[in-house]
Design a protein around this motif. Sequence first.
Motif, PDB file in Angstrom:
ATOM      1  N   ARG A  31       0.856  -1.190   0.000  1.00 40.34           N
ATOM      2  CA  ARG A  31       0.000   0.000   0.000  1.00 40.34           C
ATOM      3  C   ARG A  31       0.889   1.236   0.000  1.00 40.34           C
ATOM      4  O   ARG A  31       2.056   1.183   0.350  1.00 40.34           O
ATOM      5  N   ASP A 112      -3.162   2.700  -4.181  1.00 39.97           N
ATOM      6  CA  ASP A 112      -3.945   2.263  -3.016  1.00 39.97           C
ATOM      7  C   ASP A 112      -3.328   2.853  -1.742  1.00 39.97           C
ATOM      8  O   ASP A 112      -2.480   2.250  -1.100  1.00 39.97           O
ATOM      9  N   ARG A 118      -5.253   9.103   3.337  1.00 44.87           N
ATOM     10  CA  ARG A 118      -6.212   9.579   2.324  1.00 44.87           C
ATOM     11  C   ARG A 118      -6.669  11.033   2.517  1.00 44.87           C
ATOM     12  O   ARG A 118      -6.693  11.792   1.551  1.00 44.87           O
TER      13      ARG A 118
END
Length: 133
Positions: A31, A112, A118
Amino acid sequence: MTERLVVGGALFHRGRLLAARRSSPPELAGRWELPGGKCEPGETPEQALVRELREELGVEIEPVERIPGQWPLKPGYVFQVWTARLLSGEPRPLEDHDELRWLGPEDGDTVDWLDQDRPAVAEAVRLLRTTPV
């Protein structure tokens, strides 16, 4: 209990944002994240960011401003992100990463990201679109 601060760098260079793919620990491997690490005792967050990006990527950076907000990590840790400018060096995945990628303003969702990254990534991409960096 005092929370331990983890700093991340939204590293900008030539209108792009640097993404780093984790190689460890196993639960995070594969990730993507904004590179950085833990603040050591006596360090300011900005000093920690400079040190961490030097250790992890082999670059010299200049912290610019903190992205508003902070995000919980594992218990006892909190994550804050600063925008930063690349001063010298070519980023290389020296520790904890196996790939780096420069993302343009339209590429922010092509990797990802770790969940805690995020919100800061969304703000960094917004800055890329609106501010020459």
